[in-house]
Design an enzyme around this catalytic site. Structure first.
Site, short mmCIF file in Angstrom:
data_model
loop_
_atom_site.label_atom_id
_atom_site.label_comp_id
_atom_site.label_asym_id
_atom_site.label_seq_id
_atom_site.Cartn_x
_atom_site.Cartn_y
_atom_site.Cartn_z
N ARG A 183 0.82 -1.22 0.00
CA ARG A 183 0.00 0.00 0.00
C ARG A 183 0.85 1.26 0.00
O ARG A 183 0.36 2.35 0.25
CB ARG A 183 -0.91 0.00 1.22
CG ARG A 183 -0.15 -0.16 2.53
CD ARG A 183 -1.11 -0.20 3.69
NE ARG A 183 -0.39 -0.58 4.90
CZ ARG A 183 -0.96 -0.60 6.10
NH1 ARG A 183 -2.21 -0.25 6.23
NH2 ARG A 183 -0.27 -0.96 7.16
N ASP A 216 -6.28 -4.37 0.83
CA ASP A 216 -6.95 -3.39 -0.03
C ASP A 216 -6.07 -2.22 -0.44
O ASP A 216 -6.52 -1.32 -1.16
CB ASP A 216 -8.20 -2.85 0.67
CG ASP A 216 -7.90 -2.30 2.07
OD1 ASP A 216 -6.72 -2.06 2.37
OD2 ASP A 216 -8.86 -2.10 2.84
N ARG A 268 5.42 10.17 3.27
CA ARG A 268 6.61 9.94 4.08
C ARG A 268 7.85 9.92 3.19
O ARG A 268 7.75 9.84 1.96
CB ARG A 268 6.47 8.64 4.86
CG ARG A 268 6.20 7.40 4.02
CD ARG A 268 5.88 6.19 4.89
NE ARG A 268 6.01 4.94 4.14
CZ ARG A 268 5.99 3.73 4.67
NH1 ARG A 268 5.85 3.59 5.99
NH2 ARG A 268 6.13 2.65 3.93
N ASP A 378 11.43 -7.64 7.01
CA ASP A 378 10.93 -6.65 6.06
C ASP A 378 10.72 -5.30 6.72
O ASP A 378 10.42 -4.31 6.04
CB ASP A 378 9.62 -7.12 5.41
CG ASP A 378 8.56 -7.49 6.42
OD1 ASP A 378 8.77 -8.47 7.15
OD2 ASP A 378 7.52 -6.80 6.49
N ASP A 388 8.65 1.52 9.24
CA ASP A 388 7.33 0.88 9.19
C ASP A 388 6.72 0.69 10.57
O ASP A 388 6.86 -0.35 11.20
CB ASP A 388 7.42 -0.47 8.46
CG ASP A 388 7.47 -0.29 6.95
OD1 ASP A 388 7.47 0.86 6.48
OD2 ASP A 388 7.52 -1.30 6.24
#
Length: 668
Positions: A183, A216, A268, A378, A388
């Protein structure tokens, strides 16, 4: 195949070397924090804040900001959409989830957002990117951060087309396969004209990509608010981190998680979004050619070239050795250093630099009580950035076993385990780079490049890689320990180095904090204005001890007020002795000033962020976002210009008892 043999051999050797390092803190509950610190450092400086502190630069209009696409110009694209034009002409729904091989990214544009509302920006981010103040008011800026503008012209096919990265990862210790930017979509790379720093500008929550799997491509408002604030807060605390430029509400996007929630987009940026998982996916697929391509790209384009990497250490790594903390650099790329079986080529130097950067960052996390919550490979940066943000938190009460992730039942990602988990992740990187590291001086031989590892050379290669990775583990430990000790010395207001401080002052303070359930960051900030004259007698020290209690008084199993005051007073006596050694009888004013530069009054605690989310999402408030961002950008201040002094003090005050040590899910 020889590659399969090497892979299995590496896994067996490295597991035997390092699995105990990982598991030890999970299996044993130490009785005192001296043992706990030993565990943290047993798994263990370069790096800097991901931005500048120069506020004088005027900046440029968005249109005039220098832009590049170094990433997509140097690395292989998705073979299904080899060019921006291929992607642009495809229906947006064709750019959804699927497996992508032989590539490190896919050209993909953000999904359009209707009626977006810009909720907040970071003035510090504008400055560090090089965008002029006031540009955030323009329609062009608002369109960009909402995903409605890209710098690519379909009529001329000129400009920079957005992309999403391909990577994999180990999640909670198990291989998760292809992951990627499910996303997140990068728009372009910007270059600050003054600092010459290149940043990759990215939108999180901008729509589906080939890496969205069953999701999504959206992000909910609550998690977006959390990332927007903490990214800038970490940077302001001098902790290497990715950054946040803007927060945009997507009012017509209703996102299904545990409930239906409003959507949002975080604009970001970072000097690189590459992570250990980028190597993981290539190793899992046996793509040795692309591993070499990626490693070369990282050295030449993420770092400052091969000569910027550290030379082999002339002596065993040590947290007190100048050669460990400030290694020689400027080694010619083709040069191999050291003796058999641990000769280091340029790829070994790259591996060491990545490990050093991560050691530096983890030291900051531990010193400031930041817990990431989900340190999968990751989520581990090749540049050593905090990356993240999901179920993260700053410590409230000092509890080393605390994890903010309510799905982390085994406490794998607890505060105490962060140094060992990052090393576990770095060993995974060592496996991916093992061939290049182990090849030594033969790494550029045509036979090795084109045909791989000859069977008779494999044992030597594995032995060399094993030796180097083990040595890097010691270097990681030394860099972590040195940086952690330096930071803790500053937090305690000390200027001189005393080997006894680690055990007798730092460890004992943490023992007291844990036993009495004291607030970690409040302890340091409240210590700042304690004077040596306040601590001259035992009675004075016992009286001062109450300064560190929660509002409701003494807490902690088996504690009473007398016992608690006695414990704190004993430690304050030792601290007073060291302060007198460093500052003398008349140094309190200067010491307080220096300590306040190292001990924030404000950190974005979970309860503050939770209130912020409720007030924005359910109360319709907007100004509170700017108010909290102002505090996050200036964490060491005594007060701020938010217009609400009472709120400032409340956000910096005692954490409501029912809101301490909050947990949340990875769902975002």
């Amino acid at each position: 195949m020889i590659d399969d043999i090497l892979y299995k051999t590496f896994r067996a050797l490295l597991f035997s070397l390092f699995s105990y390092m990982l598991l030890r803190p999970l299996l044993h509950r130490p009785l005192i924090y001296k043992a706990r610190l030993a565990q943290m450092t047993a798994h263990v400086a370069n790096g800097a804040v991901n931005g500048s502190n120069n506020s004088d630069a005027a900046g440029l209009a968005l249109e005039d900001l220098p832009k590049s696409n170094v990433f997509t110009s140097n690395l292989p694209p998705d073979p299904e959409f080899k060019t921006p034009s291929d992607s642009y002409k495809a229906p947006r729904e064709d750019l959804g989830p699927r497996m992508v091989k032989g590539a490190l990214f896919t050209f993909v544009r953000p999904e359009e957002t209707s009626d977006p509302e810009l909720l907040g920006i970071s003035p510090a981010a504008l400055r560090d990117i090089g965008i002029r103040s006031g540009e955030e008011e323009t329609s062009e800026f608002k369109s960009l951060v909402a995903g409605n503008k890209i710098f690519w012209d379909p009529s001329t096919e000129k400009g920079i087309y957005p992309w999403a990265q391909c990577y994999g990862g180990y999640q909670f210790g198990s291989w998760a396969g292809q992951l990627g930017d499910g996303r997140a979509i990068s728009l372009f790379e910007s270059i600050n004209p003054r600092t010459k720093t290149r940043y990759e500008i990215q939108l999180k929550g901008a729509g589906k990509t080939p890496y969205s799997r069953f999701a999504d491509g959206k992000a909910v408002l609550r998690s977006s608010i959390r990332e927007f604030i903490v990214s800038e807060a970490l940077n302001a605390l001098r902790i290497p981190s990715t950054r946040a430029l803007a927060l945009t509400l997507t009012p017509n996007s209703r996102v299904r998680r545990e409930r239906i929630e409003p959507g949002a987009i975080v604009a970001r940026f970072a000097q690189s979004w590459l992570r250990i998982g980028t190597f993981d996916i290539l190793r899992a697929r046996g793509d040795r050619k692309l591993i070499r391509t990626l490693a070369t790209y990282v050295a030449e384009n993420v770092y400052q070239g091969w000569t910027s990497l550290p030379s082999i250490l002339p002596e065993p790594a040590s947290s007190t050795s100048s050669s460990t903390l400030h290694p020689f650099r400027n080694v010619p790329p083709e040069k191999t250093e050291g003796e058999s079986p641990g000769e280091e080529n340029r790829f070994a130097r790259l591996y060491r630099e990545i490990a050093r950067r991560n050691a530096f960052t983890v030291a900051y996390w531990q010193a400031y009580g930041f817990t990431n919550g989900v340190l999968n490979t990751d989520n581990t940066s090749l540049l050593g950035l905090s990356l993240d943000f999901g179920p993260f938190a700053f410590l409230d009460n000092f509890d080393p076993s605390y994890t903010p992730n309510h799905d982390d039942h085994a406490l794998r990602y607890s505060y105490r385990n962060q140094p060992s988990i990052i090393w576990w992740n770095l060993v995974r990187l060592g496996e991916s780079m093992g061939e290049l590291i182990g090849a030594g001086a033969t790494v550029d031989d045509e036979q090795f490049i084109d045909k791989g590892v000859a069977k008779d050379f494999a044992p030597e290669l594995v032995k060399r890689a094993e030796t180097i990775i083990e040595r890097v583990g010691e270097e990681y430990k030394a860099v972590f320990l040195a940086e952690y000790t330096r930071l803790m010395r500053k937090r305690f207001g000390l200027t001189s180095e005393d080997p006894k401080d680690f055990d007798e002052l730092f460890s004992d303070a943490l023992d007291v904090m844990e036993a009495l359930e004291l607030d970690f960051n409040h302890f340091f900030r409240r210590l700042c204005d304690v004077t040596v004259s306040d601590l001259g007698t035992d009675d004075q020290r016992k009286k001062m001890a109450g300064k560190f209690f929660h509002a409701e008084g003494v807490t902690g199993l088996g504690n009473n007020e007398e016992k608690a005051r006695r414990k704190i007073a004993s430690w304050l006596g030792k601290w007073r002795t060291r302060v007198l050694e460093d500052w003398g009888e008349d140094g309190d004013e200067k010491r307080e000033m220096e300590m306040k530069k190292a001990n924030p009054k404000f950190v974005p605690r979970s309860w503050v962020l939770d209130e912020l989310i409720q007030r924005v999402e359910h109360g319709g408030e907007r100004n509170v976002i700017d108010q909290v961002m102002e505090m996050a950008l200036n964490p060491f201040n005594d007060e701020w210009n938010t217009g609400d002094r009472q709120q400032e003090e409340r956000f910096c005050g005692d954490v409501p008892r029912q809101n301490r040590q909050m947990m949340c899910s990875c769902s975002s």
